[in-house]
Design an enzyme around this catalytic site. Sequence first.
Site, mmCIF file in Angstrom:
data_model
loop_
_atom_site.group_PDB
_atom_site.id
_atom_site.type_symbol
_atom_site.label_atom_id
_atom_site.label_comp_id
_atom_site.label_asym_id
_atom_site.label_seq_id
_atom_site.Cartn_x
_atom_site.Cartn_y
_atom_site.Cartn_z
ATOM 1 C CG HIS A 130 -1.886 0.993 1.426
ATOM 2 N ND1 HIS A 130 -1.615 2.266 1.863
ATOM 3 C CD2 HIS A 130 -3.223 0.953 1.216
ATOM 4 C CE1 HIS A 130 -2.743 2.960 1.915
ATOM 5 N NE2 HIS A 130 -3.739 2.175 1.527
ATOM 6 C CG ASP A 207 0.673 -2.260 6.013
ATOM 7 O OD1 ASP A 207 -0.230 -2.335 6.876
ATOM 8 O OD2 ASP A 207 0.522 -1.704 4.913
ATOM 9 C CD GLN A 210 -7.038 -4.307 4.369
ATOM 10 O OE1 GLN A 210 -7.963 -4.936 4.880
ATOM 11 N NE2 GLN A 210 -7.206 -3.087 3.880
ATOM 12 C CE LYS A 233 -7.255 -0.133 6.480
ATOM 13 N NZ LYS A 233 -8.014 0.445 5.377
ATOM 14 C CB CYS A 373 -3.664 3.483 -1.416
ATOM 15 S SG CYS A 373 -4.895 4.699 -0.977
HETATM 16 N N1 7TS Z 1 -1.833 -0.814 4.637
HETATM 17 C C1 7TS Z 1 -2.763 -1.547 4.017
HETATM 18 C C2 7TS Z 1 -2.441 -2.926 3.572
HETATM 19 C C3 7TS Z 1 -4.034 -1.008 3.813
HETATM 20 O O1 7TS Z 1 -4.960 -1.732 3.195
HETATM 21 C C4 7TS Z 1 -4.306 0.311 4.242
HETATM 22 C C5 7TS Z 1 -5.626 0.968 3.986
HETATM 23 C C6 7TS Z 1 -3.296 1.006 4.905
HETATM 24 C C7 7TS Z 1 -2.073 0.417 5.084
HETATM 25 C C8 7TS Z 1 -3.495 2.375 5.447
HETATM 26 O O2 7TS Z 1 -4.418 2.375 6.476
HETATM 27 P P1 7TS Z 1 -4.793 3.744 7.193
HETATM 28 O O3 7TS Z 1 -5.825 3.353 8.189
HETATM 29 O O4 7TS Z 1 -3.542 4.264 7.799
HETATM 30 O O5 7TS Z 1 -5.323 4.639 6.119
HETATM 31 N N2 7TS Z 1 -6.311 0.468 2.886
HETATM 32 C C9 7TS Z 1 -7.434 0.970 2.335
HETATM 33 C C10 7TS Z 1 -8.117 0.320 1.318
HETATM 34 O O6 7TS Z 1 -7.775 -0.730 0.807
HETATM 35 N N3 7TS Z 1 -9.190 1.056 0.973
HETATM 36 O O7 7TS Z 1 -9.223 2.137 1.755
HETATM 37 C C11 7TS Z 1 -8.132 2.111 2.598
#
Ligand code: 7TS
Length: 419
Positions: A130, A207, A210, A233, A373
């Site tokens: 990501h 990371d 997910q 999430k 992203c």
């Molecule tokens: N890493 C992964 C694998 C992700 O899917 C996401 C967010 C992030 C990092 C960043 O998360 P945040 O909470 O710091 O923004 N992914 C997504 C998505 O797939 N659709 O919207 C956000």
Amino acid sequence: MMTSLQTQLKYDVEAIRADFPILQRRVNGHPLVYLDNAATSQKPRQVIDALVHYYEFTNANVHRGLHTLAEEATEAYESARAKVARFIGAEPESVVFTRNATEAINLVAYAWGLANLKSGDRIVLTEMEHHSNIVPWQLIARLTGAQLHYVPFTPEGEMDMEALDNALRQEPKLVAIVHVSNVLGTVNPVEEITRKAHAVGAKVLIDGAQAVPHKPVDVTRIGCDFYAFSGHKMLAPTGIGALYARRELLEEMPPFMGGGSMIRRVTHEFSTWADIPTKFEAGTPNIADAIGFGAAVDYLQHVGMEAIRQHEQRLTAEALRLLEAEEDIVVYGPRDPQRRCGLVSFNFKHVHPHDVAQVLDARGIAIRAGHHCCQIIMRRLDVTATARASFYLYNTIEEIHTFVEALDDVRKVFGKYGG
Ligand code: 7TS
């Protein structure tokens, strides 16, 4: 150990759904089918109640007041930290609250990266990352002169382990890798990767944005140095996330941000730091949402992470089976549902995914379309965007059927492939 059938019989999805007020909503005249969980999850009543209770009953600043409310707020905030830490197999001192996974990764980049990387050092990333596990390292590479090296993924959407082994032969200082891909759904073998990276002296950042919401995760078993994830999430409010780091690393790392709370002593010339993890939490933290994060973890634990993983795998297997049977649809990522978490990215061969998402929205079905992203993955797949349906503990097999049936509307509006 419970068998798959026993968990399936025990898993009461209707009881779970009743805890999520938003699932009663209708959208565009249809019952909401929420399949955008990889972007953010919905929140159960228990989490919403924890927020309301905090603001109505306890609200005070933490770590500073001597009055009853301040002590109760501090106790609730630290108890949330302990719950989140236990959830991933860590000690509370090793868990820093951040805004989200992105901030957790930036914390490592700026606090650990700036202090430990120099010109010519190598940082190994993968083409599955990501943007939040790419861009911070590009910024740090520019500041330190370190070099980025990307490990590709195979046509099946799995990490190319041979390419990883080759990258490790160059003795990188850091391997930063996604646990579960938010586009391909792939679950990476993070234990094995950590072992191999440590054998050449590299630190490992994972990371887990997910992964932690969808499967049991134990950072101690993985053995990694850093692990980042987001609360929103996994049923918690937005604006709260966490960084796990090995204790020794947190102790030797300089602070990320300066300000109140994170100091022990301040003089005209210099300051000394509070104990970990407070050293990394400058200013008034997001107290209410951290408490909501604790309530979310309680909820997930009550259902059971292994049961949630198995439920999502049943949904994913069904979605894969139905989508792969359609000759006008391409599905991305590993074919074997056992090798992935609960999401499926796909494209019609002749319709843009934004159009697909819009047609489904007219039926009350929420999916995401875009580059997610992950522009490097898009380039590797040779597309600009994909559609993605992502599942969670409250989704049902019937919803998967409603979603796949609604794809026929796409054919009605845009015509049949090759027709
Ligand atoms: N890493 C992964 C694998 C992700 O899917 C996401 C967010 C992030 C990092 C960043 O998360 P945040 O909470 O710091 O923004 N992914 C997504 C998505 O797939 N659709 O919207 C956000």
